[in-house]
Write a protein that holds these residues in place. Structure first.
Motif, PDB file in Angstrom:
ATOM      1  N   ALA A 356       0.836  -1.205   0.000  1.00 53.99           N
ATOM      2  CA  ALA A 356       0.000   0.000   0.000  1.00 53.99           C
ATOM      3  C   ALA A 356       0.866   1.249   0.000  1.00 53.99           C
ATOM      4  O   ALA A 356       0.569   2.239  -0.698  1.00 53.99           O
ATOM      5  CB  ALA A 356      -0.917  -0.008   1.222  1.00 53.99           C
ATOM      6  N   ALA A 357       1.947   1.250   0.765  1.00 56.66           N
ATOM      7  CA  ALA A 357       2.855   2.399   0.779  1.00 56.66           C
ATOM      8  C   ALA A 357       3.479   2.633  -0.572  1.00 56.66           C
ATOM      9  O   ALA A 357       3.570   3.766  -1.056  1.00 56.66           O
ATOM     10  CB  ALA A 357       3.941   2.182   1.839  1.00 56.66           C
ATOM     11  N   VAL A 358       3.917   1.558  -1.219  1.00 58.58           N
ATOM     12  CA  VAL A 358       4.517   1.675  -2.547  1.00 58.58           C
ATOM     13  C   VAL A 358       3.526   2.287  -3.532  1.00 58.58           C
ATOM     14  O   VAL A 358       3.876   3.181  -4.317  1.00 58.58           O
ATOM     15  CB  VAL A 358       4.987   0.284  -3.029  1.00 58.58           C
ATOM     16  N   GLU A 359       2.298   1.844  -3.476  1.00 59.31           N
ATOM     17  CA  GLU A 359       1.264   2.373  -4.378  1.00 59.31           C
ATOM     18  C   GLU A 359       1.026   3.859  -4.110  1.00 59.31           C
ATOM     19  O   GLU A 359       0.931   4.662  -5.043  1.00 59.31           O
ATOM     20  CB  GLU A 359      -0.037   1.589  -4.176  1.00 59.31           C
ATOM     21  N   ARG A 360       0.965   4.244  -2.853  1.00 54.07           N
ATOM     22  CA  ARG A 360       0.699   5.649  -2.519  1.00 54.07           C
ATOM     23  C   ARG A 360       1.869   6.557  -2.864  1.00 54.07           C
ATOM     24  O   ARG A 360       1.661   7.731  -3.233  1.00 54.07           O
ATOM     25  CB  ARG A 360       0.367   5.759  -1.026  1.00 54.07           C
ATOM     26  N   LEU A 361       3.084   6.065  -2.746  1.00 52.22           N
ATOM     27  CA  LEU A 361       4.242   6.864  -3.115  1.00 52.22           C
ATOM     28  C   LEU A 361       4.278   7.155  -4.606  1.00 52.22           C
ATOM     29  O   LEU A 361       4.872   8.150  -5.044  1.00 52.22           O
ATOM     30  CB  LEU A 361       5.524   6.144  -2.706  1.00 52.22           C
ATOM     31  N   GLY A 362       3.634   6.316  -5.381  1.00 55.66           N
ATOM     32  CA  GLY A 362       3.604   6.528  -6.835  1.00 55.66           C
ATOM     33  C   GLY A 362       2.550   7.489  -7.307  1.00 55.66           C
ATOM     34  O   GLY A 362       2.507   7.848  -8.501  1.00 55.66           O
ATOM     35  N   VAL A 363       1.685   7.931  -6.396  1.00 61.13           N
ATOM     36  CA  VAL A 363       0.592   8.834  -6.768  1.00 61.13           C
ATOM     37  C   VAL A 363       1.086  10.271  -6.803  1.00 61.13           C
ATOM     38  O   VAL A 363       1.738  10.725  -5.854  1.00 61.13           O
ATOM     39  CB  VAL A 363      -0.577   8.716  -5.770  1.00 61.13           C
TER      40      VAL A 363
END
Length: 363
Positions: A356-363
């Motif tokens: 989830a953190a990885v996904e949010r960092l890409g936003v």
């Protein structure tokens, strides 16, 4: 007359409350990477050992069982190449934090004395010095401890930076401490988690010829997921350990008997340590590039559980930026003024939360 004891800094994580509340409002929930607390199950072999002595009614010994101390000596030689540790010079502790906090006091450090800590350091080193009434000095790289220093803290791999000191750097640090008559205490709680380099113990033969005036602090919290059990050790100079043992006997600082048995099992089994290391490595291999792709620079982080990360701004601005995305980290200021532009990002979250953190960092 005040009866509150020594003046201590505010507890660092209390300062994160507002950002934590903001992060928890994220639609996908918070990803808490601010504290290095294990999230994976305690290995079954350890749970079984804990329960195996649940019916023992008597007081445990402060020194620990002979079997526990023998297991520690064998484990540090097998895992880290440390030789020459005497079983009598092994002392189990109630986790490592209480030992770090009380060590200056137990060693007789007091008002007028100096405790030297790294420029960026685990906060409890400073707290322990203040509890003893001593002065704290933060040492930059290569800086020598001043006259009057009674205790020098080393930490490799480092919390929070993940930095690893070479055998040569450790040798130099020990020599500098001995030159001013100071005891060396090396916090080695992350020794079992190497990534880009191979850390060595201050007690390794490549560092010291003698354990005189040298102590090493170990923990099973990270390598064996035993934070909840409070499972640590201190070893090194036999004379210093003997003195610590006598004081801890008087003070009732005793590791519970079931926990001692669990610690023995953890030390005798290397398979679960390798498995846990693999979990953390897998999380590191997705989180580190995600931070870098999001504009962070990751410094050091050669070993241990943390990514020492910076966006080139005040750490609290970065904490706010992350909280907007539902991610909670620790500001570098918790670890000293030199950390003002960094945040500590922990690998201690489930695979799902790291994802989830990885996904949010890409936003």
């Amino acid at each position: 007359m005040s009866r509150r004891g020594p003046a201590l800094p505010d507890f660092p994580w209390d300062q994160l409350a507002g950002h934590a509340a903001k992060a928890r409002k994220h639609p996908g929930g918070v990803v808490d990477l601010s504290v290095g607390t294990p999230v994976d199950p305690v290995p079954a072999v350890i749970q079984s050992a804990l329960s195996s002595v649940a019916d023992v009614p008597g007081y445990p010994t402060t020194h620990g069982t002979p079997e526990l101390r023998a297991a520690f000596v064998a484990a540090v030689e097998r895992r880290y190449g440390i030789v020459g540790v005497r079983e009598a010079a092994v002392l189990p502790t109630i986790g490592s934090k209480e030992l770090v906090a009380w060590l200056p006091t137990l060693l007789g450090v007091g008002p007028g004395d100096v405790v030297a800590v790294p420029a960026v350091a685990y906060p409890t080193y400073e707290v322990g010095a203040l509890m003893a009434g001593a002065e704290v000095v933060r040492l930059a790289d290569g800086e020598l401890p001043p006259a009057g220093t009674k205790l020098v803290w080393l930490n490799s791999p480092s919390n929070p930076t993940g930095r690893v000191l070479s055998a040569e750097q450790l040798r130099d640090a020990v020599a500098a401490a001995r030159a001013v008559g100071a005891i060396v205490a090396s916090d080695e709680c992350y020794l079992a988690l190497p990534w880009d380099s191979s850390p060595v113990s201050v007690l390794h033969p490549s560092v010291v010829d003698s354990f005189d005036g040298v102590l090493a602090v170990h923990s099973l919290s990270k390598s064996s997921s035993l934070a909840g059990y409070r499972a640590g050790f201190i070893t090194g100079d036999p004379e210093l350990i003997a003195g610590l043992l006598e004081l801890r006997k008087h003070a009732g600082m005793i590791v519970p008997r079931p926990v001692q048995e669990a610690m023995r099992a953890a030390l005798e089994d290397d398979a679960h340590v390798a498995e846990q290391r693999s979990r953390y490595l897998a999380r590191r291999e997705v989180l580190k590039p995600a931070l870098e792709a999001a504009g962070f620079t990751v410094s050091h982080s050669e070993a241990g559980l943390y990514l020492w990360s910076s966006r080139g701004e005040d750490s609290w601005e970065t904490i706010s930026w992350l909280a907007d995305r539902g991610i909670l980290a620790a500001p570098g200021t918790f670890y000293g003024p030199a950390g003002a532009k960094h945040v500590r990002v922990a690998l201690t979250a489930t695979d799902e939360r790291i994802g989830a953190a990885v996904e949010r960092l890409g936003v």
